[in-house]
Design an enzyme around this catalytic site. Structure first.
Site, PDB file in Angstrom:
ATOM      1  N   LYS A  23       0.840  -1.200   0.000  1.00  0.00           N
ATOM      2  CA  LYS A  23       0.000   0.000   0.000  1.00  0.00           C
ATOM      3  C   LYS A  23       0.873   1.247   0.000  1.00  0.00           C
ATOM      4  O   LYS A  23       0.632   2.210  -0.728  1.00  0.00           O
ATOM      5  CB  LYS A  23      -0.929  -0.014   1.221  1.00  0.00           C
ATOM      6  N   LYS A  41      -5.629 -14.818 -13.082  1.00  0.00           N
ATOM      7  CA  LYS A  41      -6.050 -15.354 -11.786  1.00  0.00           C
ATOM      8  C   LYS A  41      -7.384 -14.715 -11.377  1.00  0.00           C
ATOM      9  O   LYS A  41      -7.561 -13.505 -11.508  1.00  0.00           O
ATOM     10  CB  LYS A  41      -4.971 -15.022 -10.746  1.00  0.00           C
ATOM     11  N   LYS A  87     -11.256 -10.544  -6.997  1.00  0.00           N
ATOM     12  CA  LYS A  87     -12.236  -9.456  -7.067  1.00  0.00           C
ATOM     13  C   LYS A  87     -11.576  -8.160  -7.533  1.00  0.00           C
ATOM     14  O   LYS A  87     -12.238  -7.312  -8.106  1.00  0.00           O
ATOM     15  CB  LYS A  87     -13.009  -9.283  -5.760  1.00  0.00           C
TER      16      LYS A  87
HETATM   17  P1  ADP Z   1      -9.370 -11.688  -3.997  1.00  0.00           P
HETATM   18  O1  ADP Z   1      -8.112 -11.914  -4.805  1.00  0.00           O
HETATM   19  O2  ADP Z   1     -10.590 -11.915  -4.798  1.00  0.00           O
HETATM   20  O3  ADP Z   1      -9.362 -10.372  -3.243  1.00  0.00           O
HETATM   21  P2  ADP Z   1      -8.904 -12.812  -1.402  1.00  0.00           P
HETATM   22  O4  ADP Z   1      -7.522 -12.256  -1.338  1.00  0.00           O
HETATM   23  O5  ADP Z   1      -9.948 -12.211  -0.529  1.00  0.00           O
HETATM   24  O6  ADP Z   1      -9.384 -12.832  -2.926  1.00  0.00           O
HETATM   25  O7  ADP Z   1      -8.850 -14.391  -1.179  1.00  0.00           O
HETATM   26  C1  ADP Z   1      -8.994 -15.053   0.036  1.00  0.00           C
HETATM   27  C2  ADP Z   1      -8.341 -16.428  -0.143  1.00  0.00           C
HETATM   28  O8  ADP Z   1      -8.941 -17.121  -1.254  1.00  0.00           O
HETATM   29  C3  ADP Z   1      -6.860 -16.324  -0.495  1.00  0.00           C
HETATM   30  O9  ADP Z   1      -6.072 -16.417   0.661  1.00  0.00           O
HETATM   31  C4  ADP Z   1      -6.603 -17.516  -1.383  1.00  0.00           C
HETATM   32  O10 ADP Z   1      -6.229 -18.606  -0.601  1.00  0.00           O
HETATM   33  C5  ADP Z   1      -7.943 -17.820  -2.004  1.00  0.00           C
HETATM   34  N1  ADP Z   1      -8.021 -17.395  -3.420  1.00  0.00           N
HETATM   35  C6  ADP Z   1      -8.417 -16.192  -3.895  1.00  0.00           C
HETATM   36  N2  ADP Z   1      -8.385 -16.159  -5.250  1.00  0.00           N
HETATM   37  C7  ADP Z   1      -7.939 -17.368  -5.651  1.00  0.00           C
HETATM   38  C8  ADP Z   1      -7.698 -17.976  -6.934  1.00  0.00           C
HETATM   39  N3  ADP Z   1      -7.920 -17.325  -8.072  1.00  0.00           N
HETATM   40  N4  ADP Z   1      -7.261 -19.251  -6.951  1.00  0.00           N
HETATM   41  C9  ADP Z   1      -7.061 -19.948  -5.790  1.00  0.00           C
HETATM   42  N5  ADP Z   1      -7.266 -19.421  -4.567  1.00  0.00           N
HETATM   43  C10 ADP Z   1      -7.706 -18.166  -4.476  1.00  0.00           C
END
Ligand code: ADP
Ligand code: TRP
Length: 320
Positions: free
Chosen positions: A110, A189, A192
């Site tokens: 950040k 990948k 969100k």
């Molecule tokens: P985002 O990338 O959507 O913000 P988060 O960081 O909130 O997702 O994800 C929470 C958990 O979900 C991560 O610690 C990871 O283990 C899993 N995760 C998120 N996106 C993926 C993905 N594309 N493939 C596999 N695991 C994922």
């Protein structure tokens, strides 16, 4: 063994969250003493809207219960309902070096982007350490991105123990190795932050439309393709029964199929795969008293455990 993990209630869960994280947490409840909580205090570092935070927290509980978290086997609670954790966080904060926290990636990233950071984000790993230590957790299943925070927890616990005696159990991270592998609708990948997610819950027609809009390449239909290299196949593989996956792989290798057909396969398979959870979630929405009861009981149990650990730590450092 005590297994613990927290999930931030920051938005609707997607396939990446489920296949990369939630599924593994839930399966650990079968053989271990699972403690799972919704990390609303952590979410407060980013969600700055009271009704959104309240709704997200309830949604997260509904999601986890619908996906199979069983309150008879595991303990489910909301982080902020255990104030002992915040108090323990302070005790750990007093020994947490600035350098250690400055190296933590959430804060570092950040700052590198020039975005404003606050003390909550800076000390995020200390609160996470308190979450883990308060329940004498031994195993912490997390995605790759959280491993560093579990290391911080071990450092803080180790140095507290060194100074004040043997108070905390040192936890181990269990990295979910297939995390970061679920592709999004654009092939990157799924995340969100890239706006390429497929939600687990929601209007089925809408979700089907999102699947039908998944970006594909423009190679001719006749051309044989390597199934494992294609993100549409990678998604199909997650939700379809093994025999169907093999049949689909064969079509790719032969060539002469259309991506529209695969998309339809993904949509059908996903409805079958998530159907029971979606139905269960609708039922839970009609039965919020039950959900409240689960969270109340979870918090009560968690508080009992955290109070004992807090007392141990307070005594050790001269507060009692
Ligand atoms: P985002 O990338 O959507 O913000 P988060 O960081 O909130 O997702 O994800 C929470 C958990 O979900 C991560 O610690 C990871 O283990 C899993 N995760 C998120 N996106 C993926 C993905 N594309 N493939 C596999 N695991 C994922
Ligand atoms: N920081 C974790 C995440 O963003 C959530 C979390 C909070 C957590 N406290 C925890 C995970 C304790 C494991 C253990 O995903």
């Amino acid at each position: 063994m005590r297994v613990l993990s927290g999930i931030q209630p920051t938005g609707r869960p997607h396939w990446g969250n489920f296949f990369g994280a939630i599924r593994q947490y839930i399966s650990l409840q079968e053989e271990h003493d699972g403690f799972y909580f919704i990390a609303d205090l952590h979410a407060l570092t980013t969600v700055r809207d009271a009704s959104a935070l309240r709704q997200n927290t309830l949604d997260a509980a509904l999601d986890l219960l619908a996906l199979g978290l069983d309150p008879q086997r595991a303990t489910l609670f909301v982080q902020s309902r255990v104030p002992e954790v915040s108090e323990l966080c302070w005790l750990l904060m007093t020994g947490a070096g600035m350098g250690l926290l400055e190296r933590c990636h959430a804060y570092k990233e950040k700052k590198a982007k020039g975005l404003p950071a606050d003390a909550g984000l800076f000390t995020y790993p200390v609160l996470m350490s308190a979450d883990i230590l308060a329940y004498d957790a031994e195993l912490v299943p997390v995605g790759q991105d959280q491993v560093q925070h579990v290391e911080v927890c071990r450092d803080l616990a180790g140095s507290f123990n060194h100074t004040f005696g043997d108070v905390f159990k040192l936890p181990k991270a269990q990295v979910m190795t297939d995390a970061a592998k679920v592709p999004g609708t654009d092939g990157q990948k799924m995340s969100k932050s890239y706006d390429n997610t497929l939600p687990l819950f929601g209007d089925e027609k809408q979700i089907r439309k999102m699947i039908m809009r998944i970006v594909t390449d423009s190679r001719p239909m006749e051309e044989p393709k390597v199934p494992e290299d294609d993100h549409l196949f990678q998604l199909y593989r997650l939700v379809a029964p093994p025999a169907d996956v093999e049949a689909m792989a064969e079509k790719y290798r032969r060539g002469g199929f259309g991506y529209g057909e695969v998309k339809k396969g993904v949509a059908d398979a996903s409805e079958a795969f998530f159907g029971a959870a979606r139905q269960r979630r609708r039922e839970l929405e009609q039965n919020l008293d039950y959900v409240t009861q689960v969270l109340d009981q979870g918090a009560e149990k968690a508080r009992g455990e955290a109070a004992a650990v807090l007392l141990r730590a307070q005594k050790a450092c001269g507060l009692r």
